[in-house]
Design an enzyme around this catalytic site. Structure first.
Site, PDB file in Angstrom:
ATOM      1  CB  CYS A   1      -0.813   0.459   1.005  1.00 37.84           C
ATOM      2  SG  CYS A   1      -2.082   1.432   1.131  1.00 37.84           S
TER       3      CYS A   1
ATOM      4  CB  CYS B   1      -2.111   4.568   3.936  1.00 39.17           C
ATOM      5  SG  CYS B   1      -3.266   3.634   3.089  1.00 39.17           S
ATOM      6  CB  SER B   2       0.272   0.609   6.160  1.00 38.64           C
ATOM      7  OG  SER B   2       1.142   2.110   6.160  1.00 38.64           O
ATOM      8  CB  CYS B   3      -5.077  -0.352   2.673  1.00 41.95           C
ATOM      9  SG  CYS B   3      -5.309   1.362   3.042  1.00 41.95           S
TER      10      CYS B   3
END
Lengths: 209, 203
Positions: B104, B107-109
């Site tokens: 991702c 962000c950090s999905c």
């Protein structure tokens, strides 16, 4: 917003360090920061996940890169709780006993003019190009695919359009597409021939080609 | 808004997190038990062990494999794995000619119900910046050398789809049980920076 968060393809970063047997949270405050953000989104209902992502994106770039993941979570949540007048910045700094840096304000005209697309305009196999627009607010079309040509691999269900919902605009849902870009389309001859990147893109980010 | 480049350093993050929690508590905005329940879920309910069981089932049950590849959200729910950040899941099938990797970049999905909250390396600027641009080199640095004949497809989690990789079943495990197989599947393999490897009795 072409912010520091939009990292895909950026140069200068070094090796990736993998920690063996990493715990879910390293410190009790990380556990607390994670839960406080979920509280802000759900139990308090002060903001949604798109507003949260954008608040993190609005962090000063130097702070963003220096902060750990959960410091970014904390900064995003605190910024929105101040902006929504749940707490004040002064209260936060008094309580913390020092500076409590928050993110920068939302841009004045955050959204690009992207016509809503209520029906899925594309099907699997369609050749598409990503619109070359530069919204000042939240968007989920990473800069490394803008203007680039890809092919639709898969149609996902309609989801809330983040460029709008991050800025309190009326509800709007659009299908998203898994669009495959050959690595050479993105990075020219610096990329391998046998590599590709698939990006999940809302309908109105795309045009037929 | 304060600027972190002011000469004075910010308060430690621990003090900032505690200050925010105390303020919200004073304002009676924290339901009893809420914070601990959320964090406990993150620590125990959302786990890569769940994804490992999905992968092992797909390896031993061809009909389940078909269902997983057609509709991962429903197939994961069959085993009891669903919830936030798992509303629309897609499983990516590795083949001898194609290797999948998830990131991702913005962000950090991550698919929490089957992968758990993501590890620090997945959230690092280094991984997010580099894996879409030079995946083969990144995988090599992380200990995975793919043959030249294997193509790489990197999946950037930019919208609401949450991905998991269905890795190749290692050779020599034909008579292993589903439970034994699940033990071999790591989060790294389901993100795509590693293969599933086993030590078989013949080795």
């Amino acid at each position: 917003m072409d912010g520091i968060h939009d990292l895909g393809g950026m140069g200068g970063f070094g090796p990736i360090e993998v920690e063996r047997d990493e715990p879910v949270f390293h410190e009790p405050w990380e556990r607390l920061a994670f839960a406080l953000n979920i509280l802000g989104i759900t139990a308090i209902g002060a903001y949604n996940a798109d507003e949260y992502r954008h608040a993190v994106e609005r962090m000063d770039p130097a702070h963003y890169l220096a902060a750990s993941y959960y410091e970014r979570v904390l900064t995003g949540a605190a910024t929105l709780l101040v902006e929504k007048r749940i707490v004040t910045h002064h209260e936060l700094e008094s309580g913390a006993g020092g500076l409590f840096p928050l993110a920068q304000p939302v841009a004045e005209n955050p959204t690009a003019d992207l016509k809503p697309q209520t029906q899925a305009r594309f099907k699997v196999g369609d050749r598409v190009v990503v619109r070359n627009v530069f919204p000042a607010g939240h968007t989920r079309a990473p800069r490394y695919v803008r203007g680039k040509r890809g092919v639709v691999l898969h149609i996902a269900p309609a989801f809330s359009f983040p460029d709008g919902s991050a800025h309190g605009l009326s509800a709007r849902s659009e299908h998203t597409y898994h669009v495959e870009f050959p690595a050479r389309e993105l990075w020219a001859d610096s990329a391998g021939n046998d590599e590709s990147v698939v990006v999940d893109l809302w309908d109105s980010y795309l045009e037929a080609r | 808004m304060s600027n972190p480049r002011r000469s004075q350093p910010p308060a430690p993050p621990e003090a900032r997190a505690n200050a925010l929690a105390e303020l919200l508590d004073e304002k009676r905005l924290i339901p009893a038990g809420f914070l601990d329940a959320v964090a406990t879920n993150a620590e125990h309910e959302w786990s890569p062990r769940n994804g490992a069981r999905v992968v092992a089932r797909a390896w031993v049950d061809p009909e389940y494999r078909k269902r997983l590849l057609a509709d991962a959200t429903t197939a994961c729910a069959e085993l009891g794995y669903a919830g936030p950040q798992g509303e629309y899941m897609v499983a990516l099938e590795d083949t001898p000619a194609l290797h999948n990797v998830i990131v991702c970049t913005q962000c950090s999905c991550t698919a929490w119900p089957v992968l758990g909250l993501p590890p620090d390396w997945y959230k690092s600027p280094e991984y997010r910046a580099r894996v879409v641009r030079e995946p083969r080199r990144v995988l090599h640095e992380m200990g995975l050398d793919l043959p030249k004949s294997v193509s790489i497809r990197v999946w950037d989690t930019t919208a609401e789809t949450r991905y998991m990789v269905l890795p190749l079943r290692p050779a020599g495990t034909e008579d292993w049980s589903e439970e034994q197989l699940a033990e071999t599947v790591t989060r790294e393999a389901m993100i795509g920076i590693a293969l599933v490897s086993v030590v078989t009795s013949r080795e």
